[in-house]
Design an enzyme around this catalytic site. Structure first.
Site, PDB file in Angstrom:
ATOM      1  CG  HIS A 172     -10.313  -1.831  38.426  1.00 35.53           C
ATOM      2  ND1 HIS A 172     -11.289  -2.557  37.775  1.00 35.53           N
ATOM      3  CD2 HIS A 172     -10.928  -1.283  39.520  1.00 35.53           C
ATOM      4  CE1 HIS A 172     -12.435  -2.469  38.436  1.00 35.53           C
ATOM      5  NE2 HIS A 172     -12.241  -1.708  39.500  1.00 35.53           N
ATOM      6  CB  CYS A 246     -10.474  -6.735  32.392  1.00 40.70           C
ATOM      7  SG  CYS A 246     -11.640  -7.048  33.731  1.00 40.70           S
ATOM      8  NE  ARG A 255     -11.772 -11.397  34.727  1.00 44.66           N
ATOM      9  CZ  ARG A 255     -12.787 -10.806  34.119  1.00 44.66           C
ATOM     10  NH1 ARG A 255     -12.656 -10.358  32.882  1.00 44.66           N
ATOM     11  NH2 ARG A 255     -13.940 -10.645  34.735  1.00 44.66           N
TER      12      ARG A 255
END
Length: 268
Positions: A172, A246, A255
């Protein structure tokens, strides 16, 4: 002298408007408070919980590897030591199977009977000195089972640390521990270490792809190369590591990719 006559109907309409405005203000205020609480939960509380859990998992891995017990587990046997990865002839080891599930008895071991990592179990530690980052690596990239715990996830089907091919990871960028929030700050030759029960693998950052499609699967290929951004990636086999997250921040539209190459392996 003229008297101003206020009809009862006019007073009622004014009172009704005041009540509507007051009620609307209260509703908007309540919605604002709820939204603030949700943002605080997402950006602060989930980070706090995930980071604490990830730190405990790292400590558990270290205790078990040092013979002190703990629940975290073992990794598959290391690949043959590549003294010079850049010039060695790559082997073709079998990638980790995505079909490896949880242990039948619900135990906490992170390796199956064949030595491959079990699904969602932490089995390695990723260290990035420039980012002051040290987090567990687990098998799979499931959000609830891996990424939302603050772990870094290993893409099933890609290679394991030290093996010829591509050891590809996801993490993340925002919330849930956000381990990969600042990987855009990595520069060529920055060190990335992957520690398992048996060895420590040292990679060096080689290049960064600032933005590509979320469907650009070529970036985690055995020879990583973007299928969307021509000229980004590699053409020759080697020993690679890939970090994906991300981008832009607080979105999942694109990405961000960082690639590195294996420098050395030393027994743990």
């Amino acid at each position: 002298m003229r008297l101003h006559v206020v009809h009862h109907g006019t007073r009622r309409r004014r009172a009704l408007r005041r009540r509507v405005l007051w009620t609307g203000g209260e509703v908007l205020l309540s919605v604002g408070v709820v939204l603030l609480l949700l943002v605080a939960h997402q950006l602060w509380w989930t980070n706090r919980q995930a980071r604490q859990g990830a730190e405990r998992e790292v400590q558990a891995l270290e205790r078990q590897w040092d013979g002190g017990g703990g629940h975290a587990g073992t990794d598959q046997p290391p690949a043959a030591s590549p003294v010079s990865p850049a010039t060695s002839t790559p082997s073709t080891p079998s990638p980790a199977s995505s079909a490896e599930g949880r242990s039948a008895g619900g135990g906490r071991s992170s390796a199956g009977g064949d030595g491959r990592p079990r699904w969602s179990r932490a089995y390695a530690i990723l260290t990035v000195p420039r980012l002051d980052l040290r987090v567990p690596v687990a098998e799979g990239v499931s959000k609830p089972d891996v990424l939302n715990k603050g772990y870094v996830g290993h893409y099933p089907g890609t290679q394991q640390p030290g093996q010829a091919g591509n050891f590809a990871l996801a993490g993340h960028r925002n919330a849930h521990g956000e381990p990969f929030r600042y990987i855009n700050r990595l520069r060529p030759r920055d060190v990335i270490e992957v520690e398992t029960r048996s060895a420590v693998y040292t990679y060096a950052v080689d290049s960064t792809l600032p933005q590509t499609s979320a469907r650009d699967s070529g970036v985690i290929g055995r020879v990583p190369r973007s299928g969307v951004r021509p000229g980004h990636g590699y053409t020759d086999p080697g020993y690679f590591i890939t970090l994906t997250t991300c981008t832009p921040e607080y979105t999942s539209r694109y990405r961000l990719v960082v690639w590195g190459k294996l420098l050395s392996m030393r027994p743990r």
